[in-house]
Write a protein that holds these residues in place. Structure first.
Motif, PDB file in Angstrom:
ATOM      1  N   ALA A  30      -1.407 -11.920   3.855  1.00 42.63           N
ATOM      2  CA  ALA A  30      -1.827 -11.718   2.461  1.00 42.63           C
ATOM      3  C   ALA A  30      -3.156 -10.970   2.399  1.00 42.63           C
ATOM      4  CB  ALA A  30      -1.931 -13.058   1.735  1.00 42.63           C
ATOM      5  N   VAL A  31      -4.077 -11.303   3.290  1.00 42.25           N
ATOM      6  CA  VAL A  31      -5.378 -10.621   3.302  1.00 42.25           C
ATOM      7  C   VAL A  31      -5.192  -9.142   3.647  1.00 42.25           C
ATOM      8  CG1 VAL A  31      -7.584 -10.456   4.534  1.00 42.25           C
ATOM      9  CG2 VAL A  31      -6.750 -12.681   3.772  1.00 42.25           C
ATOM     10  N   VAL A  32      -4.403  -8.853   4.663  1.00 41.08           N
ATOM     11  CA  VAL A  32      -4.165  -7.455   5.050  1.00 41.08           C
ATOM     12  C   VAL A  32      -3.488  -6.701   3.913  1.00 41.08           C
ATOM     13  CG1 VAL A  32      -2.836  -5.969   6.623  1.00 41.08           C
ATOM     14  CG2 VAL A  32      -4.143  -7.894   7.525  1.00 41.08           C
ATOM     15  N   THR A  33      -2.495  -7.315   3.289  1.00 47.68           N
ATOM     16  CA  THR A  33      -1.774  -6.667   2.192  1.00 47.68           C
ATOM     17  C   THR A  33      -2.705  -6.428   1.005  1.00 47.68           C
ATOM     18  OG1 THR A  33       0.211  -7.806   2.942  1.00 47.68           O
ATOM     19  CG2 THR A  33       0.325  -6.799   0.792  1.00 47.68           C
ATOM     20  N   THR A  34      -3.597  -7.362   0.742  1.00 49.91           N
ATOM     21  CA  THR A  34      -4.567  -7.183  -0.338  1.00 49.91           C
ATOM     22  C   THR A  34      -5.510  -6.023  -0.035  1.00 49.91           C
ATOM     23  OG1 THR A  34      -4.482  -9.509  -0.974  1.00 49.91           O
ATOM     24  CG2 THR A  34      -6.448  -8.293  -1.621  1.00 49.91           C
ATOM     25  N   LEU A  35      -5.953  -5.914   1.201  1.00 51.15           N
ATOM     26  CA  LEU A  35      -6.819  -4.789   1.572  1.00 51.15           C
ATOM     27  C   LEU A  35      -6.099  -3.453   1.387  1.00 51.15           C
ATOM     28  CD1 LEU A  35      -8.546  -6.245   4.763  1.00 51.15           C
ATOM     29  CD2 LEU A  35      -9.588  -5.826   2.529  1.00 51.15           C
ATOM     30  N   ILE A  36      -4.829  -3.416   1.725  1.00 51.89           N
ATOM     31  CA  ILE A  36      -4.048  -2.187   1.530  1.00 51.89           C
ATOM     32  C   ILE A  36      -3.957  -1.869   0.032  1.00 51.89           C
ATOM     33  CG2 ILE A  36      -1.721  -1.201   1.704  1.00 51.89           C
ATOM     34  CD1 ILE A  36      -1.476  -2.784   4.390  1.00 51.89           C
ATOM     35  N   GLY A  37      -3.640  -2.874  -0.779  1.00 50.55           N
ATOM     36  CA  GLY A  37      -3.541  -2.670  -2.225  1.00 50.55           C
ATOM     37  C   GLY A  37      -4.861  -2.255  -2.846  1.00 50.55           C
ATOM     38  N   GLY A  38      -5.947  -2.859  -2.397  1.00 52.51           N
ATOM     39  CA  GLY A  38      -7.259  -2.487  -2.910  1.00 52.51           C
ATOM     40  C   GLY A  38      -7.626  -1.057  -2.542  1.00 52.51           C
ATOM     41  N   THR A  39      -7.324  -0.665  -1.316  1.00 49.83           N
ATOM     42  CA  THR A  39      -7.601   0.700  -0.872  1.00 49.83           C
ATOM     43  C   THR A  39      -6.784   1.709  -1.670  1.00 49.83           C
ATOM     44  OG1 THR A  39      -8.103  -0.111   1.353  1.00 49.83           O
ATOM     45  CG2 THR A  39      -7.584   2.240   1.126  1.00 49.83           C
TER      46      THR A  39
END
Length: 170
Positions: free
Chosen positions: A145-154
């Protein structure tokens, strides 16, 4: 594996502890419960953060016309779609958080009811194994979830930069 109820786990716990549970067993169980609670708080915080990020990510679509980050779906379809694509990983991250929160400890007591004196020890091992498996699975889902959130934020930031570049180029 058949679905077990909490009542089954409670009865197994009562059979394990007998009259007086050993202090080591209680300490181990409290350690696992605290780690489980810690993960639940982190996952809940991540879920709330994702909700905020989804709201922020959809801002260009819902912003008032003329706002610096607003997009018009009719005249800027690519930027509108890109904005929605940037939000998709944040929604996927929220789904991962929800799966982690809803993950329960599957506890199997089959075949241990009539094991005599060794039954409680086997039940303890299964209880600990269920907790450890649950904690490992929740940790893995939280990392995803953290990695996916970083991708979405980027992606969202990249779309915002494209929106601003488009508006400045006019």
């Amino acid at each position: 594996m058949r679905s077990s109820t909490y009542r089954t786990r409670l009865r197994a716990f009562q059979a394990m502890r007998g009259d007086d549970p050993p202090p080591g067993f209680i300490a181990d169980l409290e350690f696992l419960e605290n780690r489980d609670l810690d993960l639940s708080v982190r996952i809940g915080g991540m879920l709330a953060f994702n909700a905020l990020m989804v709201t922020i990510g959809t801002h260009p679509i819902s912003a008032s016309p003329g706002a610096p980050l607003s997009v018009d779906a009719a005249s800027q379809p690519v930027l509108t779609i890109a904005s929605l694509i940037g939000v998709a990983p944040l929604i996927a991250s929220s789904v991962l958080c929800l799966r982690a929160l809803l993950l329960g400890e599957e506890f199997d007591t089959d075949g241990l009811e009539g094991d005599g004196d060794d039954g409680p020890a086997k039940l303890q091992r299964r209880l600990f194994a269920a907790f450890v498996h649950s904690i490992d699975a929740q940790s893995r889902l939280l990392r995803q979830a953290v990695v996916t959130t970083l991708i979405g934020g980027t992606l969202t930031l990249m779309v915002w930069a494209a929106i601003l570049a488009d508006k400045m180029g006019r």
